[in-house]
Design an enzyme around this catalytic site. Structure first.
Site, PDB file in Angstrom:
ATOM      1  N   HIS A 141      55.716   1.368  32.792  1.00  0.00           N
ATOM      2  CA  HIS A 141      56.460   1.136  31.547  1.00  0.00           C
ATOM      3  C   HIS A 141      55.801   0.011  30.746  1.00  0.00           C
ATOM      4  CE1 HIS A 141      59.784   2.788  34.197  1.00  0.00           C
ATOM      5  NE2 HIS A 141      59.710   3.652  33.212  1.00  0.00           N
ATOM      6  N   GLY A 142      56.012   0.025  29.442  1.00  0.00           N
ATOM      7  CA  GLY A 142      55.504  -1.054  28.590  1.00  0.00           C
ATOM      8  C   GLY A 142      54.050  -0.838  28.217  1.00  0.00           C
ATOM      9  N   SER A 167      53.558   6.001  26.961  1.00  0.00           N
ATOM     10  CA  SER A 167      52.915   5.279  25.859  1.00  0.00           C
ATOM     11  C   SER A 167      51.630   4.640  26.375  1.00  0.00           C
ATOM     12  CB  SER A 167      53.829   4.156  25.339  1.00  0.00           C
ATOM     13  OG  SER A 167      54.916   4.701  24.639  1.00  0.00           O
ATOM     14  N   ASP A 175      68.523   7.144  29.968  1.00  0.00           N
ATOM     15  CA  ASP A 175      67.274   6.834  30.660  1.00  0.00           C
ATOM     16  C   ASP A 175      67.540   5.676  31.634  1.00  0.00           C
ATOM     17  OD1 ASP A 175      64.534   6.971  31.170  1.00  0.00           O
ATOM     18  OD2 ASP A 175      64.028   5.585  29.545  1.00  0.00           O
ATOM     19  N   HIS A 176      67.077   5.798  32.849  1.00  0.00           N
ATOM     20  CA  HIS A 176      67.242   4.739  33.861  1.00  0.00           C
ATOM     21  C   HIS A 176      68.684   4.252  34.005  1.00  0.00           C
ATOM     22  CE1 HIS A 176      63.007   4.301  34.854  1.00  0.00           C
ATOM     23  NE2 HIS A 176      62.767   4.496  33.581  1.00  0.00           N
ATOM     24  N   HIS A 208      57.176   9.143  33.186  1.00  0.00           N
ATOM     25  CA  HIS A 208      57.673   7.913  32.563  1.00  0.00           C
ATOM     26  C   HIS A 208      56.491   7.088  32.086  1.00  0.00           C
ATOM     27  CE1 HIS A 208      62.072   7.669  33.599  1.00  0.00           C
ATOM     28  NE2 HIS A 208      61.704   8.810  34.148  1.00  0.00           N
ATOM     29  N   ASN A 230      58.139  10.779  28.533  1.00  0.00           N
ATOM     30  CA  ASN A 230      58.912   9.706  27.890  1.00  0.00           C
ATOM     31  C   ASN A 230      58.037   8.780  27.042  1.00  0.00           C
ATOM     32  OD1 ASN A 230      60.927  10.769  29.477  1.00  0.00           O
ATOM     33  ND2 ASN A 230      61.268   8.921  30.687  1.00  0.00           N
ATOM     34  N   THR A 275      57.535   2.633  24.144  1.00  0.00           N
ATOM     35  CA  THR A 275      56.769   1.480  23.666  1.00  0.00           C
ATOM     36  C   THR A 275      56.005   1.770  22.369  1.00  0.00           C
ATOM     37  OG1 THR A 275      56.567   0.776  25.947  1.00  0.00           O
ATOM     38  CG2 THR A 275      55.053  -0.241  24.373  1.00  0.00           C
TER      39      THR A 275
END
Ligand SMILES: [Zn+2]
Length: 299
Positions: free
Chosen positions: A180-181, A211, A82-83, A208, A230, A233
């Site tokens: 993200h997060g 969460s 990932d990334h 992405h 994906n 988190t």
């Protein structure tokens, strides 16, 4: 059953409008918790590690641990970087046995991003390993990289078309409002944009930062070509919350099994919920050509 490439899993999902859960793995316990639940539901899954996690686990150990688990599991499992943060990281993972690679050049100018992705595709394709790449900027924190949400840049549909065609990637990660997060407020996803992007490209789309995205929004996204979703988190949060609970309730506990097992159970519950949301239960096996992969991996 099988350690496969992500493409073998994703092709069926993309054709039939369901999603594959791509779960971030940080340790043996999370790996076991994810796989055990996916097996119960007969759902194909992708397990993924960021470059930071690759360093933490050790690249060979990460591959061997996940490969050994996949080969014994009753479902198809792919191991995805990932990334991927550089050509070198991507090549290391490719050589070590990853069956899916993301190269993230989204911070680069458009042309340089394309050039970087093309180099990775040129190396990965002959090995039968699919490549994911990102265009636009997905906000939030991934590894140590932070992108404030206001600076996250949406992907333009015409750029998406050029990018996918020129790079010849297998999966495309556009920026359409996820981050993200942990979300500070409920994310507003740009489905209008996603719909246009999906019309312009003919490869599966990756979401992405899923969460914390409301269930209805994840389900909506599946209508517009999203086939890999994906989750990281949420798994980490329930894992550590369960640990904290056990440790505070029983400060004298020392046997790792006593505090890891309840934490693993919580991770499994999240995985079950995500698989049901994505509609990938009982898809492990359909439309997949395992023999083809085994031939290749035995070379
Ligand atoms: Zn991401």
């Amino acid at each position: 059953m099988a350690f496969v490439t992500s493409k073998e899993i994703m092709t069926d999902a993309y054709r039939n409008n369901y999603g594959i859960g791509a779960f971030a793995v940080h340790n043996l316990e999370i790996l076991e918790a994810v796989v055990r639940q996916a097996e119960k539901l007969a759902a194909p899954i992708i397990l993924q590690t960021t470059p930071g996690t690759v360093k933490y686990l050790g690249i060979d150990r990460a591959v061997q641990m996940i490969k050994a688990t996949a080969e014994k599991a009753k479902i198809p499992i792919a191991l995805h970087l990932d990334h991927g943060d550089s050509f070198e990281t991507a090549m290391k993972c490719l050589r070590a046995g990853y069956t899916s690679i993301m190269i993230d050049g989204s911070h680069l100018p458009f042309e340089e991003n394309i050039e970087l992705v093309k180099r990775v595709v040129a190396a990965a394709k002959p090995m039968g390993v699919p490549v994911e790449a990102e265009l636009g900027t997905i906000g939030g924190v991934e590894d140590d990289l932070e992108v404030s949400e206001e600076y996250a840049m949406f992907t333009q549909p015409s750029d998406a078309k050029t990018f996918v065609e020129e790079t010849d990637i297998d999966f495309f990660a556009p920026a359409f409002g996820t981050a993200h997060g942990l979300y500070k407020k409920e994310p507003k996803l740009r489905f209008d944009l996603l719909e246009q992007i999906n019309k312009m490209v003919d490869v599966p789309i990756v979401m992405h930062g899923a969460s914390g995205v409301p269930d209805v929004s994840v389900m909506e996204a599946l209508k517009y070509g999203v086939a890999k979703v994906n989750f990281s988190t949420e798994l980490k949060v329930v894992f550590v919350e369960a640990l904290r609970k056990v440790l505070s309730e029983d400060p004298d506990v020392s046997d790792p099994r006593k505090y890891f097992v309840p934490a693993m159970d919580e991770v499994s519950k999240v995985v079950a919920q995500k698989i049901s949301l994505l509609g990938s239960a009982n898809k492990g096996g359909s439309g997949l050509d395992h023999n083809r992969y085994l031939e290749r991996s035995n070379r």
